[in-house]
Design a protein around this motif. Structure first.
Motif, PDB file in Angstrom:
ATOM      1  N   TYR A  90     105.932  -8.865 -22.215  1.00 52.92           N
ATOM      2  CA  TYR A  90     104.897  -9.141 -23.264  1.00 52.92           C
ATOM      3  C   TYR A  90     103.975  -7.745 -23.414  1.00 52.92           C
ATOM      4  CZ  TYR A  90     106.009 -14.069 -22.549  1.00 52.92           C
ATOM      5  OH  TYR A  90     106.763 -15.249 -22.481  1.00 52.92           O
ATOM      6  N   ALA A  91     103.775  -7.681 -24.868  1.00 52.81           N
ATOM      7  CA  ALA A  91     102.922  -6.389 -25.090  1.00 52.81           C
ATOM      8  C   ALA A  91     102.001  -6.957 -25.664  1.00 52.81           C
ATOM      9  CB  ALA A  91     103.762  -5.260 -25.617  1.00 52.81           C
ATOM     10  N   GLN A  92     100.631  -6.501 -25.196  1.00 54.92           N
ATOM     11  CA  GLN A  92      99.355  -6.790 -26.228  1.00 54.92           C
ATOM     12  C   GLN A  92      99.026  -5.524 -26.773  1.00 54.92           C
ATOM     13  OE1 GLN A  92      95.675  -7.070 -23.760  1.00 54.92           O
ATOM     14  NE2 GLN A  92      94.557  -8.160 -25.297  1.00 54.92           N
ATOM     15  N   VAL A  93      98.905  -5.620 -28.161  1.00 57.09           N
ATOM     16  CA  VAL A  93      98.931  -4.332 -28.949  1.00 57.09           C
ATOM     17  C   VAL A  93      97.651  -4.320 -29.738  1.00 57.09           C
ATOM     18  CG1 VAL A  93     101.464  -4.322 -29.596  1.00 57.09           C
ATOM     19  CG2 VAL A  93      99.954  -5.646 -31.048  1.00 57.09           C
ATOM     20  N   ASP A  94      97.196  -2.976 -30.172  1.00 55.83           N
ATOM     21  CA  ASP A  94      95.991  -3.016 -30.779  1.00 55.83           C
ATOM     22  C   ASP A  94      96.192  -3.158 -32.267  1.00 55.83           C
ATOM     23  OD1 ASP A  94      93.598  -2.094 -31.628  1.00 55.83           O
ATOM     24  OD2 ASP A  94      93.961   0.086 -31.440  1.00 55.83           O
ATOM     25  N   GLY A  95      95.276  -4.410 -32.730  1.00 58.62           N
ATOM     26  CA  GLY A  95      95.599  -4.935 -34.038  1.00 58.62           C
ATOM     27  C   GLY A  95      96.156  -5.998 -34.158  1.00 58.62           C
ATOM     28  N   LEU A  96      96.286  -6.741 -35.385  1.00 61.03           N
ATOM     29  CA  LEU A  96      97.094  -7.818 -35.701  1.00 61.03           C
ATOM     30  C   LEU A  96      98.577  -7.609 -36.175  1.00 61.03           C
ATOM     31  CD1 LEU A  96      94.236 -10.241 -37.276  1.00 61.03           C
ATOM     32  CD2 LEU A  96      95.220 -10.111 -34.875  1.00 61.03           C
ATOM     33  N   LEU A  97      99.493  -7.601 -35.296  1.00 59.08           N
ATOM     34  CA  LEU A  97     100.927  -7.064 -35.718  1.00 59.08           C
ATOM     35  C   LEU A  97     101.364  -7.762 -36.944  1.00 59.08           C
ATOM     36  CD1 LEU A  97     103.045  -5.295 -34.423  1.00 59.08           C
ATOM     37  CD2 LEU A  97     104.220  -7.342 -33.761  1.00 59.08           C
ATOM     38  N   THR A  98     101.962  -7.080 -38.051  1.00 59.97           N
ATOM     39  CA  THR A  98     102.341  -7.415 -39.232  1.00 59.97           C
ATOM     40  C   THR A  98     103.746  -7.876 -39.176  1.00 59.97           C
ATOM     41  OG1 THR A  98     103.013  -5.302 -39.857  1.00 59.97           O
ATOM     42  CG2 THR A  98     100.879  -5.663 -40.390  1.00 59.97           C
ATOM     43  N   PRO A  99     104.129  -8.747 -40.221  1.00 62.64           N
ATOM     44  CA  PRO A  99     105.645  -9.175 -40.144  1.00 62.64           C
ATOM     45  C   PRO A  99     106.505  -8.013 -40.338  1.00 62.64           C
ATOM     46  CG  PRO A  99     104.401 -10.648 -41.593  1.00 62.64           C
ATOM     47  CD  PRO A  99     103.621  -9.505 -40.960  1.00 62.64           C
ATOM     48  N   ALA A 100     106.220  -6.812 -41.245  1.00 59.42           N
ATOM     49  CA  ALA A 100     106.853  -5.494 -41.413  1.00 59.42           C
ATOM     50  C   ALA A 100     107.118  -4.862 -40.283  1.00 59.42           C
ATOM     51  CB  ALA A 100     106.277  -4.483 -42.543  1.00 59.42           C
ATOM     52  N   PHE A 173     101.107  -0.010 -33.846  1.00 58.84           N
ATOM     53  CA  PHE A 173     100.578  -0.724 -32.938  1.00 58.84           C
ATOM     54  C   PHE A 173     100.597  -0.220 -31.482  1.00 58.84           C
ATOM     55  CE2 PHE A 173     101.326  -2.963 -37.061  1.00 58.84           C
ATOM     56  CZ  PHE A 173     100.097  -3.750 -37.144  1.00 58.84           C
ATOM     57  N   PRO A 174      99.618   0.666 -31.051  1.00 56.41           N
ATOM     58  CA  PRO A 174      99.860   0.978 -29.800  1.00 56.41           C
ATOM     59  C   PRO A 174      99.761  -0.069 -28.594  1.00 56.41           C
ATOM     60  CG  PRO A 174      98.353   2.404 -31.008  1.00 56.41           C
ATOM     61  CD  PRO A 174      98.551   1.151 -31.951  1.00 56.41           C
ATOM     62  N   THR A 175     100.465  -0.137 -27.557  1.00 55.65           N
ATOM     63  CA  THR A 175     100.200  -0.949 -26.484  1.00 55.65           C
ATOM     64  C   THR A 175      99.092  -0.730 -25.924  1.00 55.65           C
ATOM     65  OG1 THR A 175     102.581  -1.459 -26.326  1.00 55.65           O
ATOM     66  CG2 THR A 175     101.395  -1.869 -24.554  1.00 55.65           C
TER      67      THR A 175
END
Length: 205
Positions: A90-100, A173-175
């Motif tokens: 499980y990775a919490q990333v900076d920002g809202l991860l996009t479908p792309a 999206f950095p972790t």
């Protein structure tokens, strides 16, 4: 003169296996040969009275948390590290991860391993609808004023150096927090941070 029966060799002690929830801030090793590192770093030996010869199967870097398998059997270590065994994070990333970005993770991305270009193998990746139920990290991630974050589940069958962190960074999206929650059929759930349990095997018969 009658032959005397040969004494049987004493049986080798049975190997032992453990499941550990590695907290943030610990190295995935039991000690160090460098005195300065021993004074400044935290090691697995502080988390339990493990038998001599116990080794970590694979590694989680100091800033990563979660499921770490320990064993005294090097052959089992080789089995778990093979590409036949899934590792889920499980990775919490900076920002809202996009479908792309999610699609790119699934297809494989280009990262660097010690300066050498490497293309990651296709993997499973899915966005988590809500933050997973995890214990607080040893250090706060960051202030919420810096913007939104999102959580993604990533399942890989390889374990390159800081691979998942490099993968999310490669798609923009950095972790911020990384937790391993599953290795094969072994899951982290129910095990508090810093706790361990002994198991008879990592594989179901």
């Amino acid at each position: 003169m009658t032959d005397q029966p040969l004494a049987r060799a004493s049986a080798a002690p049975a190997h032992r296996h453990f499941v550990l929830h590695k907290p943030w801030g610990y190295l995935s090793q039991f000690t160090s040969e460098f005195a300065k590192e021993v004074k400044k770093k935290r090691f697995l030996g502080e988390l339990g009275n493990f038998p001599a010869g116990t080794m970590a199967i694979g590694r989680l870097d100091e800033d990563s948390e979660g499921l770490l398998l320990l064993t005294t059997d090097g052959r089992v270590s080789e089995q778990v590290r093979s590409r036949h065994i899934e590792k889920e994070y499980y990775a919490q990333v900076d920002g809202l991860l996009t479908p792309a970005a999610l699609a790119s993770l699934q297809a494989g991305v280009d990262i660097s391993l010690h300066g050498t270009p490497y293309r990651t193998r296709p993997c499973q990746a899915r966005l988590l609808a809500a933050a997973p139920d995890l214990p607080p990290r040893g250090r706060r991630i960051r202030d919420d004023r810096h913007g939104p974050t999102s959580w993604v589940a990533i399942v890989v069958t390889e374990g390159k150096f800081r691979q998942v962190r490099k993968m999310t960074a490669a798609v923009g999206f950095p972790t911020l927090r990384l937790v391993r929650v599953r290795v094969g059929e072994v899951r982290l759930e129910g095990l508090p941070a810093g706790a361990s349990r002994e198991v008879s095997s990592f594989f179901k018969n």
